[in-house]
Scaffold this active site. Sequence first.
Site, PDB file in Angstrom:
ATOM      1  N   LYS A 117      33.534  53.208  29.658  1.00 49.60           N
ATOM      2  CA  LYS A 117      33.737  54.172  30.743  1.00 49.60           C
ATOM      3  C   LYS A 117      33.462  53.482  32.054  1.00 49.60           C
ATOM      4  O   LYS A 117      32.701  52.514  32.107  1.00 49.60           O
ATOM      5  CB  LYS A 117      32.770  55.359  30.598  1.00 49.60           C
ATOM      6  CG  LYS A 117      33.222  56.604  31.333  1.00 49.60           C
ATOM      7  CD  LYS A 117      34.170  57.402  30.466  1.00 49.60           C
ATOM      8  CE  LYS A 117      34.507  58.748  31.046  1.00 49.60           C
ATOM      9  NZ  LYS A 117      35.077  59.628  29.996  1.00 49.60           N
TER      10      LYS A 117
HETATM   11  N1  GLU Z   1      38.672  60.419  30.186  1.00 47.01           N
HETATM   12  C1  GLU Z   1      39.130  60.938  28.934  1.00 47.01           C
HETATM   13  C2  GLU Z   1      37.961  61.203  28.007  1.00 47.01           C
HETATM   14  O1  GLU Z   1      36.859  61.418  28.437  1.00 47.01           O
HETATM   15  C3  GLU Z   1      40.235  60.089  28.314  1.00 47.01           C
HETATM   16  C4  GLU Z   1      39.898  58.653  28.056  1.00 47.01           C
HETATM   17  C5  GLU Z   1      41.097  57.807  27.645  1.00 47.01           C
HETATM   18  O2  GLU Z   1      42.207  58.330  27.511  1.00 47.01           O
HETATM   19  O3  GLU Z   1      40.882  56.616  27.478  1.00 47.01           O
HETATM   20  O4  GLU Z   1      38.125  61.292  26.811  1.00 47.01           O
END
Ligand code: GLU
Length: 428
Positions: A117
């Site tokens: 993240k």
């Molecule tokens: N931000 C989204 C989540 O928290 C998607 C992450 C992604 O598609 O890599 O799952």
Amino acid sequence: MSSQHAIPSYLHPTETGPWGVYLEQIDRVTPYLGNLSRWVETLKRPKRILVVDVPIERDDGTIAHFEGYRVQHNTSRGPGKGGVRFHQDVTLSEVMALSAWMTIKNSAVNVPYGGAKGGIRVDPKTLSRGELMRMTRRYTSEIGIIIGPDKDIPAPDVNTNEQTMAWMMDTYSMNEGRTSTGVVTGKPISLGGSLGRREATGRGVFVVGCEAAKKRGMNIEGAKVAVQGFGNVGGIAGRLFAEAGAKVVAVQDHGGTIFHSNGLDVPKLLDHVARHGSVAGFEGIEATMAPEDFWKVDCDIMIPAALEQQITVRNADQIRAKIILEGANGPTTPEADDILRDKGVLVVPDVIANAGGVTVSYFEWVQDFSSYFWTEEEINQRLTRIMTEAFSSVWQVSEEKNTSLRTAAFVIACTRVLQAREVRGLYP
Ligand code: GLU
């Protein structure tokens, strides 16, 4: 404690924020991991943390500095994968928790990724479009040393979107000297984005919501739904529930809390939010409410789809919903989980409920690699299959082990991650 187990300062276990919540969730799953629990410490330490300074020249000629992060929590099952968040309250420990939940989520739905993240501590509303672009590009350059289509693949999250991903993809590509579409997902369709990606998280929430309702003998038609956060997750989920005949009776976002006992007109509300940036000022309402009263609303399904730590000991007891679908990451604290469980409220945890987004991100990445693009029907069908199967496995484990759905999802996910960890072994 022996020095080989000394906890680095930034992982301090006394912390009560999202990282503390995640550590508690890992402690709760550990007794179910058998011999693999030998490796559990792996999950309590992110593999790699990068903190970067992001300087930009503002439109008025001054220089501004922002704090940026990219955390790769685990890469045992594949490259890092997870979104990038722009928010004024972003902290390293929050990004650590979000990266860890990506590890669990990707494993729970069995997509071949680890977890990662990123984030920048900034209120993007205070930047012009040019400033936002320069900040995004500089951040991408700074984290460019650890991302890549087979290393770590960012995607949208809170306050980031297709345009953000286009800038990230372009910056990475310019630095690499070649066009690399697979370095991010959630891109515009014109750049190798996938049909259905924008709606995927909300659609996944709806799909698991229907499965949970079946288990509880609840009809979606006529069910009363309350949604917190009416952006890309809550807004789409709300729309799909309304289309299926549910009544969206309450919606809360950063602008206010609105209520209508006969159900709000969701298409009109989405249009209002698109034009005004929040639900505030929407006319088709019966009443506005104080923020804390949202949790007391008479409803069958509640969808927290905003930020972490919203359902806590302060409000869990007041919740009247029979089912909670976690559209957000980490909206419920472990203490609140216990209260809800005692009350018989079914909590479908984030790592399953909102996994639709990363599932279609996976489809996008696969399509980019093969340069062959699927139809929206194919995508939605495959998404529905993966979500339904994941829900059903989690349900089964929760029955077998008599645990919450969250612990069951963690059992499945941690087992997969730690099996990969064990069979790969330590290097060197
Ligand atoms: N931000 C989204 C989540 O928290 C998607 C992450 C992604 O598609 O890599 O799952």
